[in-house]
Write a protein that holds these residues in place. Structure first.
Motif, PDB file in Angstrom:
ATOM      1  N   ASN A  45       0.845  -1.217   0.000  1.00  0.00           N
ATOM      2  CA  ASN A  45       0.000   0.000   0.000  1.00  0.00           C
ATOM      3  C   ASN A  45       0.870   1.253   0.000  1.00  0.00           C
ATOM      4  O   ASN A  45       0.787   2.063   0.920  1.00  0.00           O
ATOM      5  CB  ASN A  45      -0.870   0.053   1.252  1.00  0.00           C
ATOM      6  N   LYS A  46       1.682   1.390  -1.039  1.00  0.00           N
ATOM      7  CA  LYS A  46       2.660   2.491  -1.014  1.00  0.00           C
ATOM      8  C   LYS A  46       2.000   3.862  -0.920  1.00  0.00           C
ATOM      9  O   LYS A  46       2.592   4.807  -0.413  1.00  0.00           O
ATOM     10  CB  LYS A  46       3.520   2.424  -2.269  1.00  0.00           C
ATOM     11  N   ASN A  47       0.779   3.969  -1.437  1.00  0.00           N
ATOM     12  CA  ASN A  47       0.164   5.302  -1.465  1.00  0.00           C
ATOM     13  C   ASN A  47      -0.752   5.580  -0.290  1.00  0.00           C
ATOM     14  O   ASN A  47      -1.369   6.636  -0.217  1.00  0.00           O
ATOM     15  CB  ASN A  47      -0.638   5.475  -2.763  1.00  0.00           C
ATOM     16  N   ILE A  48      -0.865   4.601   0.582  1.00  0.00           N
ATOM     17  CA  ILE A  48      -1.789   4.816   1.706  1.00  0.00           C
ATOM     18  C   ILE A  48      -1.005   5.361   2.894  1.00  0.00           C
ATOM     19  O   ILE A  48       0.001   4.780   3.318  1.00  0.00           O
ATOM     20  CB  ILE A  48      -2.536   3.513   2.041  1.00  0.00           C
ATOM     21  N   LEU A  49      -1.515   6.491   3.418  1.00  0.00           N
ATOM     22  CA  LEU A  49      -0.791   7.196   4.480  1.00  0.00           C
ATOM     23  C   LEU A  49      -0.581   6.320   5.715  1.00  0.00           C
ATOM     24  O   LEU A  49       0.514   6.267   6.280  1.00  0.00           O
ATOM     25  CB  LEU A  49      -1.562   8.477   4.836  1.00  0.00           C
ATOM     26  N   SER A  51      -0.222   3.200   6.009  1.00  0.00           N
ATOM     27  CA  SER A  51       0.838   2.189   5.877  1.00  0.00           C
ATOM     28  C   SER A  51       2.217   2.853   5.934  1.00  0.00           C
ATOM     29  O   SER A  51       3.175   2.273   6.443  1.00  0.00           O
ATOM     30  CB  SER A  51       0.659   1.382   4.593  1.00  0.00           C
ATOM     31  N   LYS A  52       2.301   4.095   5.432  1.00  0.00           N
ATOM     32  CA  LYS A  52       3.585   4.818   5.516  1.00  0.00           C
ATOM     33  C   LYS A  52       3.917   5.089   6.985  1.00  0.00           C
ATOM     34  O   LYS A  52       5.053   4.904   7.431  1.00  0.00           O
ATOM     35  CB  LYS A  52       3.494   6.158   4.778  1.00  0.00           C
ATOM     36  N   ASP A 110      -5.830  12.125   6.507  1.00  0.00           N
ATOM     37  CA  ASP A 110      -4.735  12.790   7.221  1.00  0.00           C
ATOM     38  C   ASP A 110      -5.300  13.729   8.288  1.00  0.00           C
ATOM     39  O   ASP A 110      -6.460  14.147   8.202  1.00  0.00           O
ATOM     40  CB  ASP A 110      -3.894  13.584   6.197  1.00  0.00           C
TER      41      ASP A 110
END
Ligand code: ADP
Length: 586
Positions: A45-49, A51-52, A110
């Motif tokens: 999920n590179k684009n999900i905040l 997961s970051k 966010d």
């Protein structure tokens, strides 16, 4: 002893450090598995905040664990001072990021800029004072440990407690407002992260207050607990969009990772602990994947069944339409000869074709009555097929209800007399003004009510009344057909209005009925936005059938008048006995 963390670090090369027995066990598998889970989720999920943030959190944890390991294992005081100084910073950042993660995970977006500024302001003193003597005031050479500054440490711990409480309050508030499925996820995620923080923050604070740093070793296990909750959420609820195959890969990799530690662990205590962990992880993973597999299998079976069912339903609908069409065509074909028979028998009975002997007259009358029954049956079947195909044509006009009822009663007196029954009609006083209804259709309905009353009465007779009713809902006209007949059993009053439904033992009284008359009647009355119901004091105590019409009824406005001034009304074909208002259609 004056101290400056950058330039003037004292050393304790000679000190002998007592390293806790489970040091490697508590640090290595926990951090590796945490970073692994974090990375796994992040890569998916590179684009999900969320997961970051989660990945960053595991990296922070990893860095913290490395720094902590260094403080325990080295006797080089320079390294101890640098890593110890960083521990407080990483620790504070860890609790802040946990709060950020909880916000983003639960709200699915966010946080606001204001919250970000507030977070930064709160953490800023820690960042600024980390490399200064506010953080570490001295170095304790005999114990080979750094000495923490009171203000800095207390602020850092208070901040962590504050963030942890914030998380708990936020989660409880969200939990109370969430829906059922969401609640479970909030509960699991919240429990995981709260347990992790209680263990991690709590052990650090206790360690710092008691100067017994060994306790922190146990606090680290909060992280694998959180990871286990995360794994459960991933497998069970597919959070972070990880499907079953991904979840299986995650669980298997975690087990392999834990197992791989055997290759570098020498301490026997750690070996035993790692073996136990491996076993527990394997059992947990196996149970988790298996339970979900069963669930998914059941879901797939259910889906297959639903598809089959909807296909069967579609076929049934098709057959039902074909049946309605067949009934309609057959009934039309039957109606013409039946009407002809009726006409000829009437002529015969009237003597148009010469006088007929008395013995034949009785037979002809019986033929006439049987033919009438057939005509009414065909008419009911035709009505049903009109109702089910959604088209029954009405002709709504202003009519005189008393006149209509009087007429019907007059026509049926003969049938009542034949059974030695009275048939009374009490004309309303004063008379009722004309209002809108379909005269022919209402004739069918009221005839059916009176016909039933005669059919199902052996002694006594039938009374028909009309009355006006005024209440908060409006003005109504009721036609009541009361008899002294067989009555209706308790609980049957409702379902006799359904298609093909008859009273339980009614066929003993009258064999020929098929339970369509009241169904059709009710549908016709629904199209008038009126209603029908039955009342009875019990079996053998007669019954009262009510038909209620709205005095201010106006023909459906969105119905298009056809050329002949009639309106097509579409019925809901639901057969569940619910009285739904009729829809209209051109
Ligand atoms: P059918 O008379 O052909 O059976 P209906 O739809 O007209 O069909 O009536 C359904 C059922 O309602 C009847 O079978 C009977 O059980 C009950 N019923 C109707 N009218 C009366 C009445 N006047 N007294 C007692 N039961 C009645």
């Amino acid at each position: 002893m004056p101290f400056n963390s950058v330039t003037n670090i004292e050393t304790c090369f000679e000190a002998i450090k007592v390293v806790p027995g489970i040091l490697y066990y508590s640090h290595i598998p926990t951090t590796i598995s945490a970073v692994f889970v974090g990375l796994f989720i992040f890569l998916k999920n590179k684009n999900i905040l969320a997961s970051k943030i989660l990945f960053t959190l595991t990296i922070l944890f990893f860095l913290w664990a490395i720094c902590d390991l260094v403080t325990w294992t080295t006797t080089d005081s320079r390294w101890i001072m640098i890593t110890w100084a960083l521990l407080s910073l990483l620790f504070a950042l860890f609790s802040l990021l946990s709060l950020y993660l909880v916000y983003v995970f639960v709200n699915n977006r966010d946080i606001s800029l204001k919250s970000k500024i507030l977070f930064t302001l709160l953490i800023l003193p820690i960042i600024i004072f980390t490399p200064t003597e506010f953080n570490l005031v001295a170095f304790d050479i005999p114990n080979c440990e750094s000495v923490e500054g009171d203000y800095f440490t207390n602020y850092s711990y208070l901040l962590s407690i504050f963030f942890s409480l914030w998380i708990v309050i936020f989660l409880v508030a969200k939990y109370l407002r969430a829906e059922k499925r969401e609640r479970k996820q909030i509960f699991l995620f919240g429990s995981g992260i709260t347990l992790c923080l209680i263990a991690f923050v709590g052990s650090n604070i206790i360690g710092s207050l008691t100067l017994n740093w060994k306790i922190v070793q146990y606090g680290i296990f909060g992280m694998p607990i959180f990871m286990a909750f995360l794994a459960y959420l991933i497998v069970k609820y597919q959070i972070f969009n990880i499907k079953l195959a991904g979840a299986q890969a995650l669980v298997v990799s975690l087990i392999i990772l834990t197992g791989a530690q055997f290759s570098f662990i020498q301490n026997p205590v750690n070996k035993v602990l790692t073996a136990i962990t491996l076993l527990l992880a394997a059992i947990f993973g196996w149970w988790l994947v298996r339970s979900v597999k069963d669930e998914i299998k059941k879901k797939e079976e259910l889906l297959e069944l639903t598809e089959k069912l909807s296909e069967a339903y579609r076929r049934m609908k098709q057959l039902d339409r074909a049946k309605s069409e067949f009934v309609s065509i057959a009934s039309h074909q039957l109606r013409t000869p039946l009407t002809a028979i009726k006409g000829f028998i009437s002529l015969l009975l009237d003597g148009t074709y010469g006088s007929i002997p008395q013995s034949s007259r009785g037979v002809l009358e019986k033929v006439y009555l049987s033919n009438e029954r057939l005509i009414s049956l065909v008419e009911d079947l035709l009505n049903i097929s009109r109702i089910e195909s959604g088209r029954m044509v009405f002709s709504f006009k202003s009519n005189d209800i008393s006149h209509l009822v009087g007429d019907i009663v007059e026509n049926m007196v003969f049938a009542a007399k034949n059974k030695n029954l009275y048939l009374d009609f009490k004309a309303p006083q004063p008379s009722i003004a004309e209002f809108v209804f379909d005269k022919d259709k209402l004739r069918e309905v009221i005839s059916n009510m009176v016909d039933n009353a005669i059919k199902y009465t052996k002694k006594g007779g039938v009374t028909v009344r009309i009355r006006e009713v005024k209440n908060a809902m409006g003005e109504f006209v009721q036609v009541i057909v009361a008899d002294t007949g067989v009555g209706i059993a308790k609980g049957e009053e409702q379902y006799i209005f359904e298609k093909f439904q008859r009273g339980k033992d009614i066929s003993r009284v009258h064999t020929e009925g098929i339970g369509l008359g009241l169904y059709v009647a009710n549908k016709i009355i629904e199209a008038h936005q009126g209603k029908m119901w039955a009342e009875s004091d019990g079996l053998g105590r007669g019954s009262r059938f009510y038909l209620q019409l709205k005095k201010d009824f106006v023909a459906p406005i969105n119905a298009q008048m056809q050329e002949n001034g009639k309106v097509a009304v579409e019925f809901s074909t639901q057969d569940d006995g619910k009285k739904e208002p009729a829809k209209t259609e051109a």
